[in-house]
Design a protein around this motif. Sequence first.
Motif, PDB file in Angstrom:
ATOM      1  N   CYS A 505      28.346  -6.143 -68.606  1.00  0.00           N
ATOM      2  CA  CYS A 505      29.175  -6.138 -69.813  1.00  0.00           C
ATOM      3  C   CYS A 505      29.867  -7.460 -69.936  1.00  0.00           C
ATOM      4  O   CYS A 505      29.972  -7.963 -71.162  1.00  0.00           O
ATOM      5  CB  CYS A 505      30.342  -5.036 -69.878  1.00  0.00           C
ATOM      6  SG  CYS A 505      29.354  -3.242 -70.299  1.00  0.00           S
ATOM      7  N   PHE A 506      30.355  -7.953 -68.712  1.00  0.00           N
ATOM      8  CA  PHE A 506      31.179  -9.195 -68.918  1.00  0.00           C
ATOM      9  C   PHE A 506      30.310 -10.292 -69.163  1.00  0.00           C
ATOM     10  O   PHE A 506      30.951 -11.171 -69.670  1.00  0.00           O
ATOM     11  CB  PHE A 506      31.713  -9.483 -67.268  1.00  0.00           C
ATOM     12  CG  PHE A 506      32.540 -10.380 -67.159  1.00  0.00           C
ATOM     13  CD1 PHE A 506      33.942 -10.629 -67.307  1.00  0.00           C
ATOM     14  CD2 PHE A 506      31.972 -11.586 -66.702  1.00  0.00           C
ATOM     15  CE1 PHE A 506      34.525 -11.695 -67.272  1.00  0.00           C
ATOM     16  CE2 PHE A 506      32.644 -12.814 -66.109  1.00  0.00           C
ATOM     17  CZ  PHE A 506      33.926 -12.949 -66.617  1.00  0.00           C
ATOM     18  N   MET A 507      29.125 -10.419 -68.578  1.00  0.00           N
ATOM     19  CA  MET A 507      28.248 -11.369 -68.981  1.00  0.00           C
ATOM     20  C   MET A 507      27.627 -11.550 -70.320  1.00  0.00           C
ATOM     21  O   MET A 507      27.498 -12.289 -70.991  1.00  0.00           O
ATOM     22  CB  MET A 507      26.939 -11.322 -68.129  1.00  0.00           C
ATOM     23  CG  MET A 507      27.057 -11.893 -66.555  1.00  0.00           C
ATOM     24  SD  MET A 507      27.890 -13.610 -66.582  1.00  0.00           S
ATOM     25  CE  MET A 507      27.901 -13.989 -64.918  1.00  0.00           C
ATOM     26  N   GLU A 508      27.644 -10.352 -70.978  1.00  0.00           N
ATOM     27  CA  GLU A 508      27.165 -10.170 -72.558  1.00  0.00           C
ATOM     28  C   GLU A 508      28.409 -10.529 -73.270  1.00  0.00           C
ATOM     29  O   GLU A 508      27.952 -11.360 -74.325  1.00  0.00           O
ATOM     30  CB  GLU A 508      26.958  -8.724 -72.926  1.00  0.00           C
ATOM     31  CG  GLU A 508      25.552  -8.385 -72.547  1.00  0.00           C
ATOM     32  CD  GLU A 508      24.991  -6.828 -73.187  1.00  0.00           C
ATOM     33  OE1 GLU A 508      24.013  -6.696 -73.641  1.00  0.00           O
ATOM     34  OE2 GLU A 508      26.076  -5.906 -72.918  1.00  0.00           O
ATOM     35  N   GLU A 509      29.740 -10.330 -72.962  1.00  0.00           N
ATOM     36  CA  GLU A 509      30.663 -10.921 -73.641  1.00  0.00           C
ATOM     37  C   GLU A 509      31.028 -12.476 -73.483  1.00  0.00           C
ATOM     38  O   GLU A 509      31.363 -13.034 -74.374  1.00  0.00           O
ATOM     39  CB  GLU A 509      32.151 -10.174 -73.063  1.00  0.00           C
ATOM     40  CG  GLU A 509      33.197 -10.303 -73.877  1.00  0.00           C
ATOM     41  CD  GLU A 509      34.389  -9.647 -73.198  1.00  0.00           C
ATOM     42  OE1 GLU A 509      35.435 -10.224 -73.209  1.00  0.00           O
ATOM     43  OE2 GLU A 509      34.281  -8.596 -72.463  1.00  0.00           O
ATOM     44  N   HIS A 510      30.519 -12.919 -72.320  1.00  0.00           N
ATOM     45  CA  HIS A 510      31.008 -14.453 -72.120  1.00  0.00           C
ATOM     46  C   HIS A 510      29.639 -15.228 -72.366  1.00  0.00           C
ATOM     47  O   HIS A 510      29.789 -16.668 -72.600  1.00  0.00           O
ATOM     48  CB  HIS A 510      31.404 -14.510 -70.610  1.00  0.00           C
ATOM     49  CG  HIS A 510      32.802 -14.199 -70.425  1.00  0.00           C
ATOM     50  ND1 HIS A 510      33.218 -12.838 -70.612  1.00  0.00           N
ATOM     51  CD2 HIS A 510      34.026 -14.872 -70.740  1.00  0.00           C
ATOM     52  CE1 HIS A 510      34.396 -12.828 -70.377  1.00  0.00           C
ATOM     53  NE2 HIS A 510      34.916 -14.016 -70.226  1.00  0.00           N
ATOM     54  N   ILE A 511      28.601 -14.966 -72.362  1.00  0.00           N
ATOM     55  CA  ILE A 511      27.401 -15.680 -72.538  1.00  0.00           C
ATOM     56  C   ILE A 511      26.417 -15.174 -73.842  1.00  0.00           C
ATOM     57  O   ILE A 511      26.141 -14.292 -74.000  1.00  0.00           O
ATOM     58  CB  ILE A 511      26.271 -15.756 -71.405  1.00  0.00           C
ATOM     59  CG1 ILE A 511      27.222 -15.974 -70.107  1.00  0.00           C
ATOM     60  CG2 ILE A 511      25.321 -16.799 -71.565  1.00  0.00           C
ATOM     61  CD1 ILE A 511      26.482 -15.697 -68.971  1.00  0.00           C
ATOM     62  N   ALA A 512      25.999 -16.252 -74.650  1.00  0.00           N
ATOM     63  CA  ALA A 512      25.438 -15.724 -75.874  1.00  0.00           C
ATOM     64  C   ALA A 512      24.068 -15.302 -75.477  1.00  0.00           C
ATOM     65  O   ALA A 512      23.643 -14.402 -76.185  1.00  0.00           O
ATOM     66  CB  ALA A 512      25.294 -17.173 -76.650  1.00  0.00           C
ATOM     67  N   ASP A 513      23.236 -16.028 -74.535  1.00  0.00           N
ATOM     68  CA  ASP A 513      21.706 -15.744 -74.197  1.00  0.00           C
ATOM     69  C   ASP A 513      21.812 -15.427 -72.701  1.00  0.00           C
ATOM     70  O   ASP A 513      21.397 -16.410 -72.212  1.00  0.00           O
ATOM     71  CB  ASP A 513      20.822 -16.595 -74.805  1.00  0.00           C
ATOM     72  CG  ASP A 513      19.351 -16.108 -74.445  1.00  0.00           C
ATOM     73  OD1 ASP A 513      19.229 -15.076 -74.132  1.00  0.00           O
ATOM     74  OD2 ASP A 513      18.420 -16.950 -74.861  1.00  0.00           O
ATOM     75  N   PRO A 514      22.299 -14.298 -72.195  1.00  0.00           N
ATOM     76  CA  PRO A 514      22.328 -14.311 -70.795  1.00  0.00           C
ATOM     77  C   PRO A 514      20.711 -14.634 -70.045  1.00  0.00           C
ATOM     78  O   PRO A 514      20.698 -15.195 -69.029  1.00  0.00           O
ATOM     79  CB  PRO A 514      22.709 -12.923 -70.429  1.00  0.00           C
ATOM     80  CG  PRO A 514      23.504 -12.360 -71.614  1.00  0.00           C
ATOM     81  CD  PRO A 514      22.769 -13.145 -72.742  1.00  0.00           C
ATOM     82  N   SER A 515      19.860 -14.174 -70.727  1.00  0.00           N
ATOM     83  CA  SER A 515      18.400 -14.120 -70.009  1.00  0.00           C
ATOM     84  C   SER A 515      18.209 -15.578 -69.497  1.00  0.00           C
ATOM     85  O   SER A 515      17.254 -15.884 -68.718  1.00  0.00           O
ATOM     86  CB  SER A 515      17.387 -13.099 -70.689  1.00  0.00           C
ATOM     87  OG  SER A 515      17.196 -13.777 -71.919  1.00  0.00           O
ATOM     88  N   ALA A 516      18.709 -16.544 -70.531  1.00  0.00           N
ATOM     89  CA  ALA A 516      18.376 -17.696 -70.490  1.00  0.00           C
ATOM     90  C   ALA A 516      18.799 -18.518 -69.273  1.00  0.00           C
ATOM     91  O   ALA A 516      18.478 -19.578 -68.613  1.00  0.00           O
ATOM     92  CB  ALA A 516      18.675 -18.787 -71.728  1.00  0.00           C
ATOM     93  N   TYR A 517      19.989 -17.744 -68.594  1.00  0.00           N
ATOM     94  CA  TYR A 517      20.479 -18.136 -67.481  1.00  0.00           C
ATOM     95  C   TYR A 517      20.161 -17.370 -66.032  1.00  0.00           C
ATOM     96  O   TYR A 517      20.921 -17.154 -65.273  1.00  0.00           O
ATOM     97  CB  TYR A 517      21.973 -18.053 -67.612  1.00  0.00           C
ATOM     98  CG  TYR A 517      22.608 -19.102 -68.562  1.00  0.00           C
ATOM     99  CD1 TYR A 517      23.162 -20.431 -68.118  1.00  0.00           C
ATOM    100  CD2 TYR A 517      22.614 -19.141 -69.871  1.00  0.00           C
ATOM    101  CE1 TYR A 517      23.702 -21.405 -68.728  1.00  0.00           C
ATOM    102  CE2 TYR A 517      23.210 -20.002 -70.872  1.00  0.00           C
ATOM    103  CZ  TYR A 517      23.601 -21.258 -70.300  1.00  0.00           C
ATOM    104  OH  TYR A 517      23.963 -22.191 -70.913  1.00  0.00           O
TER     105      TYR A 517
END
Length: 583
Positions: A505-517
């Motif tokens: 949830c934290f990563m979804e909130e802070h990063i637009a496209d988490p899978s790219a990272y």
Amino acid sequence: HLRVIIFDFGGIYTVIQTKARLTCEEWGENYFLVGPYMESSVRTQVELIEPCNATLRRTIDKMNSSGCKVYFGRWLIEGSPYVILLDVGFTAWSLDRWKSELWENCGIGVPWFDREANDAVLFGFLTAWLLGEFAAQCDEPPHIVAHFHEWLAGLGLVLCRQRQLPVATIFTTHATLLGRYLCAGNVDFYNNLAEFNVDKEAGDRQIYHRYCLERAAARCAHVFTTVSQITAIEAEHLLKRKPDIVTPNGLNVKKFSAMHEFQNLHAQSKARIQEFVRGHFYGHLDFNLDKTVFLFIAGRYEFSNKGADIFLEALARLNYLLRVNHSDVTVIAFFIMPARTNNFNVETLKGQAVRKQLWDTAQTVKERFGKKLYESLLVGQLPDVSKMLDKEDFTMMKRAIFATQRQCLPPVCSHNMLEDSSDPILNCIRRIGLFNTAQDRVKVIFHPEFLSSTSPLLPMDYEEFVRGCHLGVFPSYYEPWGYTPAECTVMGIPSVSTNLSGFGCFMEEHIADPSAYGIYILDRRFRGVDESCNQLTSFLFQFCQQSRRQRIIQRNRTERLSDLLDWRYLGRVRYHTHTQNTQ
């Protein structure tokens, strides 16, 4: 100009350890960790010293002369925080009296057979005694902040309020007791949070007294915090209080920081895992290790809560996809989950011995070959290669090759399990049929023990092992925060998490496209198990199709997220919680 004294009671080992350095930098001599005295741990991890604080010295002396055993020292980790250790066993003679007092004043009864809850009662009364005595010994009362973690430490907070001690209190729940039990029972937890009869559910699971201690601590605290938004919703429904603030858990990123070296560290650790794999699969090493992807899941052995069930199902589907697409990629999935075992599996140990014997044979032949080559060159002749290896060399090599023949398949489990027939992971493997056959593109290794550099089987620490893998897979159904994917991130290793974990949830909130990272977030909240399993299979299949170059680029991107998870960033929230609480 305020003098603030911070006491940190109990807590999750990893959380306390990783934040210690930063907290010590901020609060210095005024920060004390408080926990139970355990002789074996103290002997190796704590340097016992005299208290530097005169008030604290008087407090400890008074308690020790009144029938307690209180120790003071420095915890030998980064930051070297001061620790106050309370010997709960030494004051066990007070248990019945304190349990009666707890019942009379708070209406909470603790059964005699629950040893963990009995220790929580002893620790709770000792912590309240410590805080009360410290406040009484102060010439000029400072602002005392007491931060309690989890239900095991929470009773001390309840007693502080009941005795009206001059202490500002914080309670942090890292996971609710009832939430963990309910999720393990295969209920649709998150979509039915408002419907649960919490008293009945806790009673049915025989944890009502523990639940009461946890709920009382949450309700009595001046400030109630939790580690993620998803756990905040859970706490509001199960503990009947909405957290005042969410304080995500960080990591001491400097400890993992390798700057431009992390790619090299990955290569070094991967080579060590490959050596283990060569031994484990001896006689069946019919796949290319340079085209082998290492996946792993690690943590407490909670089969459904940690998502081991959905991971295994996705591996079976991935195996089918790789086979029908004639992929030349092999996947080896490690399950690092401690369970009850007899000892190492003999066949697994034999594999490492065979590998070592082959290596020694190759080295011997190489030396003999090298010596003959050297002597031929010395006399100015090109060697006759057909004569360089004699009959003895061939005999030695043939004997080594015969030793690699094996009648059985490579073992799925590296140990002999005490409850083999009822083990959830092994039973699931039997059902889906992943037995490490030559046809399987997905191989499974269940290692039911913590990793250690002293192990005769896989001599690697957990951190080294993580660095050597390609992808961490943590499809948890119940994960209030999630240190395992966070640690992967700061080491530059991509990971799979879920939207039911605090980390996801934290990563979804802070990063637009988490899978790219390299942060793959699985939807386990709004999809059924089968849909989530298909999504995970898709993530894994996509990852297997990446080239080596693409994986290197992705690891660089993943490692760039480290600063987001640093206590220096996340610790600001905790710092403000402590300071605002003294106002």
